[in-house]
Design an enzyme around this catalytic site. Structure first.
Site, PDB file in Angstrom:
ATOM      1  N   HIS A  20      33.664  36.754  34.741  1.00 27.21           N
ATOM      2  CA  HIS A  20      34.598  37.386  35.545  1.00 27.21           C
ATOM      3  C   HIS A  20      36.009  38.178  34.979  1.00 27.21           C
ATOM      4  O   HIS A  20      36.769  37.810  34.609  1.00 27.21           O
ATOM      5  CB  HIS A  20      35.526  36.121  36.626  1.00 27.21           C
ATOM      6  N   HIS A  22      37.156  42.406  34.812  1.00 30.35           N
ATOM      7  CA  HIS A  22      36.979  43.889  35.468  1.00 30.35           C
ATOM      8  C   HIS A  22      37.239  44.956  34.445  1.00 30.35           C
ATOM      9  O   HIS A  22      38.413  44.960  33.693  1.00 30.35           O
ATOM     10  CB  HIS A  22      38.074  43.937  36.657  1.00 30.35           C
ATOM     11  N   HIS A 199      33.949  37.806  45.114  1.00 30.89           N
ATOM     12  CA  HIS A 199      35.623  37.326  45.143  1.00 30.89           C
ATOM     13  C   HIS A 199      35.882  36.645  46.408  1.00 30.89           C
ATOM     14  O   HIS A 199      35.641  37.132  47.657  1.00 30.89           O
ATOM     15  CB  HIS A 199      36.317  38.542  45.045  1.00 30.89           C
ATOM     16  N   GLU A 202      40.694  33.568  46.846  1.00 32.62           N
ATOM     17  CA  GLU A 202      41.797  33.778  46.219  1.00 32.62           C
ATOM     18  C   GLU A 202      42.945  34.052  46.780  1.00 32.62           C
ATOM     19  O   GLU A 202      44.073  33.145  47.202  1.00 32.62           O
ATOM     20  CB  GLU A 202      41.563  35.217  45.072  1.00 32.62           C
ATOM     21  N   ASP A 280      39.831  37.862  34.109  1.00 36.60           N
ATOM     22  CA  ASP A 280      40.132  38.819  35.288  1.00 36.60           C
ATOM     23  C   ASP A 280      40.640  40.099  34.688  1.00 36.60           C
ATOM     24  O   ASP A 280      39.479  41.046  34.687  1.00 36.60           O
ATOM     25  CB  ASP A 280      41.126  38.105  36.059  1.00 36.60           C
ATOM     26  N   ASP A 281      41.510  40.371  34.594  1.00 38.56           N
ATOM     27  CA  ASP A 281      42.076  41.726  34.152  1.00 38.56           C
ATOM     28  C   ASP A 281      42.993  41.470  32.761  1.00 38.56           C
ATOM     29  O   ASP A 281      44.246  41.673  32.727  1.00 38.56           O
ATOM     30  CB  ASP A 281      42.982  42.311  35.019  1.00 38.56           C
TER      31      ASP A 281
END
Length: 335
Positions: A20, A22, A199, A202, A280-281
């Site tokens: 996961h 991006h 997703h 969240e 994630d990021d």
């Protein structure tokens, strides 16, 4: 009781996958400033404040701006190469990398060229011995059912060797319930041999996780942590063996939970839900994958056995080919 959590160097050496993460979240501020100057585009705020976000909506707007600067194949290939180098530094043996075409304004209407440019960067990196990467092409929650089907039909026709899955991301809170809208697209993706990752859970509650499983046929769920709000949804995840790709630092930075004490990660684990840790990021949130393991192992008092189990789930839940999964698992067994 003494803390027996693994140290950061051992967690870097831990064989693991990331499932996961991006591409849009891997830009470095210095690179973005350089590209903005070259393009004569204003920065949204000064470089030293560039990664200070007021919330998820501000964060997503920033992604659109950053991706708009990557307007050449060379820049995309450079991003792909830099991502593989990040994996190598973190001791990550494979990644499923999410890319959402809607963010990349310079490539609208040229999705095949975007995929080919990224693939060129990944192939060069892999030839140099860097970790392998699969692409999960993502819908944005605000797209229509017809746009979703159009994307899937293109992916099914191309059968691009780099593309392993269909994804959907974006702000659940503003888009509302989207499971029914995208059900047909996800059905087609499954028939075309694409894996499906969603997703959910969240900015939406447990109902989004249930829709991901029952309407979209998710093989894996990105985030999913708010499933904890409904025991029946937790039981559904356990029964189906569906893994969650959890991103603790992201959840804290974007205000999903105020602290690790409030985060349901450990309660989900003890309930029998399959979990992996992810960034994630990473650039935008200042996160690393070994750092996520260290943060959680220290806070929850995890020992080697628990850490190894999460790393094994990350490998098993990845969309890597069987040989890559087997090689990583063998290395993990010897860790």
């Amino acid at each position: 009781m003494p803390n027996t959590s693994p140290t950061l160097p051992r967690l870097i050496a831990l064989p693991k996958a990331e499932v996961h993460v991006h591409l849009e979240g891997t830009f470095e501020p210095a690179l973005l400033e350089q590209w903005a100057i070259e393009a004569r585009q204003p920065m949204p705020r000064p470089r030293e404040q560039l990664l200070q976000f007021s919330g998820l909506a501000d964060f997503l707007d920033f992604l659109d701006w950053a991706c708009g600067l990557a307007h050449t194949p060379q820049r995309l290939a450079a991003l792909a190469r830099a991502f593989c180098e990040r994996l190598q530094r973190d001791g990550t043996g494979y990644a499923d990398l999410i890319v959402n075409p809607t963010h990349w304004s310079a490539w609208h209407g040229r999705l095949r060229q975007l995929l080919d440019a990224l693939d060129a960067g990944f192939r060069e990196a892999e030839q140099d011995g860097l970790p392998k990467v699969g692409l999960c092409v993502s819908l944005l929650r605000t797209q229509t059912a017809a746009q979703a089907v159009e994307l899937v039909d293109l992916l099914a026709a191309w059968r691009h060797p780099r593309v392993v899955a269909l994804s959907v991301d974006g702000n659940e809170a503003t888009a509302g319930r989207t499971g029914p809208r995208f059900a047909e697209a996800f059905r087609r993706a499954g028939r075309a041999g694409l894996r499906r990752t969603v997703h959910a859970g969240e900015s939406s509650g447990a109902d989004g996780v249930r829709d991901a499983v029952e309407l979209l046929g998710a093989d894996r769920i990105d985030h999913g942590v708010r499933a904890m709000e409904d025991p029946a949804v937790v039981a559904l995840l356990v029964e189906r063996g569906i893994a969650l790709g959890v991103c603790p630092s992201s959840n804290l930075a974007l205000g999903v939970y105020p602290s690790l004490d409030a985060h349901p990660l450990e309660r989900l684990r003890q309930a029998g839900v399959r979990l992996s840790l992810n960034t994630d990021d990473p650039s935008l949130l200042g996160a690393s994958l070994p750092g996520e393991y260290a943060l959680c192992a220290d806070h929850f008092g995890w020992d080697d056995t628990t850490v190894r189990a999460l790393a094994q789930t990350s490998i098993d839940a990845s969309f890597a080919d069987a040989d890559t999964r087997a090689a990583l698992s063998a290395r993990l067994a010897a860790w």
